[in-house]
Design an enzyme around this catalytic site. Structure first.
Site, short mmCIF file in Angstrom:
data_model
loop_
_atom_site.label_atom_id
_atom_site.label_comp_id
_atom_site.label_asym_id
_atom_site.label_seq_id
_atom_site.Cartn_x
_atom_site.Cartn_y
_atom_site.Cartn_z
N HIS A 264 85.69 28.73 32.34
CA HIS A 264 84.54 29.52 32.81
C HIS A 264 83.25 28.74 32.60
O HIS A 264 82.45 28.57 33.53
CB HIS A 264 84.49 30.86 32.05
CG HIS A 264 83.24 31.65 32.28
ND1 HIS A 264 83.21 32.78 33.05
CD2 HIS A 264 81.97 31.48 31.83
CE1 HIS A 264 81.98 33.27 33.07
NE2 HIS A 264 81.21 32.49 32.33
N GLU A 265 83.04 28.29 31.38
CA GLU A 265 81.76 27.64 31.07
C GLU A 265 81.60 26.32 31.82
O GLU A 265 80.52 25.99 32.31
CB GLU A 265 81.62 27.44 29.56
CG GLU A 265 81.44 28.74 28.79
CD GLU A 265 80.22 29.55 29.25
OE1 GLU A 265 79.24 28.95 29.72
OE2 GLU A 265 80.26 30.78 29.16
N TYR B 254 70.18 32.35 38.84
CA TYR B 254 70.82 33.14 37.79
C TYR B 254 70.10 34.47 37.59
O TYR B 254 69.54 34.76 36.54
CB TYR B 254 70.87 32.34 36.49
CG TYR B 254 71.95 32.80 35.54
CD1 TYR B 254 73.29 32.71 35.89
CD2 TYR B 254 71.63 33.32 34.30
CE1 TYR B 254 74.28 33.12 35.01
CE2 TYR B 254 72.61 33.73 33.42
CZ TYR B 254 73.93 33.63 33.79
OH TYR B 254 74.92 34.04 32.92
N ASP C 25 70.11 41.47 31.07
CA ASP C 25 71.16 40.52 31.43
C ASP C 25 70.86 39.87 32.79
O ASP C 25 71.72 39.76 33.65
CB ASP C 25 72.52 41.23 31.45
CG ASP C 25 73.69 40.29 31.71
OD1 ASP C 25 73.59 39.10 31.34
OD2 ASP C 25 74.69 40.74 32.30
N HIS D 181 80.43 26.76 35.34
CA HIS D 181 78.98 26.88 35.52
C HIS D 181 78.39 25.51 35.85
O HIS D 181 77.42 25.41 36.61
CB HIS D 181 78.32 27.46 34.27
CG HIS D 181 78.40 28.95 34.18
ND1 HIS D 181 77.92 29.78 35.16
CD2 HIS D 181 78.91 29.76 33.20
CE1 HIS D 181 78.12 31.05 34.80
NE2 HIS D 181 78.71 31.06 33.63
N GLU E 230 78.27 34.04 37.86
CA GLU E 230 79.20 34.45 36.81
C GLU E 230 80.61 34.67 37.37
O GLU E 230 81.61 34.33 36.74
CB GLU E 230 78.70 35.73 36.14
CG GLU E 230 77.63 35.51 35.10
CD GLU E 230 78.12 34.64 33.95
OE1 GLU E 230 79.30 34.75 33.55
OE2 GLU E 230 77.32 33.82 33.45
N HIS F 97 76.37 39.60 34.24
CA HIS F 97 77.71 39.72 33.66
C HIS F 97 78.36 41.06 33.96
O HIS F 97 79.55 41.26 33.69
CB HIS F 97 77.65 39.56 32.13
CG HIS F 97 77.34 38.18 31.67
ND1 HIS F 97 76.05 37.76 31.43
CD2 HIS F 97 78.15 37.13 31.38
CE1 HIS F 97 76.07 36.51 31.01
NE2 HIS F 97 77.33 36.10 30.98
#
Length: 358
Positions: free
Chosen positions: A175-176, A190, A272, A179, A199, A277
């Site tokens: 996932h990271e 974002y 957020d 990005h 995301e 998210h």
């Protein structure tokens, strides 16, 4: 498509949403509140650092001469519970596993991510040009998060009350790092819907990396993000569910998973970054439905469609869900014609109530 000339947006991407940490920080139990507050403070500092590197320019990173073409070049560092990055080097590419399981998991997860992108999509690392994959483990004191800071991966050990070691779920690593792929391709803003798409892309490819590593079909996969990360005291199974958004946890401390499963329940919030998210559950479910309808391995057809949109040059930085959906329909038709793939994509977006056709 408008592209930032540096290829960078001021984005600091974490796996645990700030609304979860905000809830923990307000707990009456200091064992839960203190680590969450430290994590939020640290995230704020790193977010500021990310903005500064965007203005000043991040240091250039190139593959060393000895790095083999088409092979990962991984370096793992140990922060030893401090916050200076990258920390002390503890494992380089080709080194044998050591005694630290966290180091070994990080190394393996970077490799799994590199392999999926190379073998399924012919992408040479995160930037497409062999970018070295660097990661720091044992970051901070009971740090309850993992993040991509535009240059490298960072993993906390968790507090062992709510979160365990962040290298445990390979999809968190995937996932990271995804990005980073988004950063070097569509560079989605974002905030709001483009942020939720950012995301979602990270969840989609993180889940496929997990499935690829385990050799699972779409039907065999659990479609959970962060399974194995929550400590035993938490009433929940993961951070998010792509198959059933809103069902990942329902806990007396964390509260209930707020993700919506369709546009009728889209969450409008200023927190957020406009719910990036939270509302990512909608495009997440669309991908799950597409992959499930097609069967087999998710990266072979559904993933090809999503990757084509991410890297095709037509996805605007401020794209809405509908913009993205329409591009997936066009990509499905271009790659596969008017067959099962096109029907699966159209039906998936219809189920989550995002308009995908004019």
């Amino acid at each position: 498509m408008t592209v930032n000339p540096r290829g960078f947006e001021p984005v600091f991407c974490t796996i645990v949403p700030p609304h979860v940490l905000d809830t923990l920080a307000q707990s009456q139990d200091p064992a839960l509140a203190a680590p969450a507050r430290r994590t939020l403070e640290r995230d704020s500092i790193e977010r500021t650092h990310r903005r500064l590197t965007t203005v000043i320019g991040a240091p250039g990173v190139t593959a060393p001469k000895e790095a083999a073409a088409g092979k990962p070049h991984r370096t793992i560092y140990d922060a030893k519970h401090r916050t200076e990055l990258p920390g002390r080097k503890v494992r380089g590419e080709g080194d044998k596993p050591g005694k630290d399981a966290t180091v070994n998991r990080a190394y393996a997860g970077l490799g799994a991510t590199f392999e999926l992108y190379q073998k399924a999509y012919e992408r040479n690392s995160i930037d497409g040009s062999g970018l070295p994959l660097n990661a720091t483990v044992h970051y901070g004191e009971e740090y309850g998060n993992a993040f991509w800071n535009g240059e490298q991966m960072v993993f906390g050990d968790g507090d062992n009350e709510i979160f365990l070691d962040f290298t445990i779920p390979v999809d968190v690593i995937g996932h990271e790092l995804t990005h980073g792929v988004v950063q070097y391709t569509a560079n989605l803003t974002y905030f709001g819907q483009p942020g939720a798409l950012n995301e979602s892309m990270a969840d989609v490819f993180g889940s496929m990396i997990k499935q690829y590593t385990l050799g699972q079909t779409a039907q065999e996969a659990d479609w959970l993000i962060g399974a194995g990360l929550l400590a035993p005291r938490v009433t929940g199974k993961a951070l998010r569910s792509m198959k059933e958004p809103g069902t990942a946890y329902d806990d007396d401390v964390l509260g209930k998973d707020p993700q919506p499963a369709d546009m009728d329940h889209y969450v409008r919030t200023g927190r957020d970054n406009g719910g990036v998210h939270i509302n990512s559950g909608i495009p997440n479910r669309a991908f799950y439905l597409t992959a499930d309808a097609l069967g087999g391995h998710s990266w072979e057809r559904a993933g090809q469609i999503w990757y084509a949109v991410l890297t095709g040059g037509e996805l605007a930085q401020d794209a809405s869900f509908a913009d993205f959906a329409k591009l997936t329909v066009a990509a499905a038709r271009a790659k596969y014609g008017d067959g099962d793939e096109l029907k699966a994509v159209i039906d998936a977006w219809s189920t989550v109530k995002v308009p995908a056709t004019d």
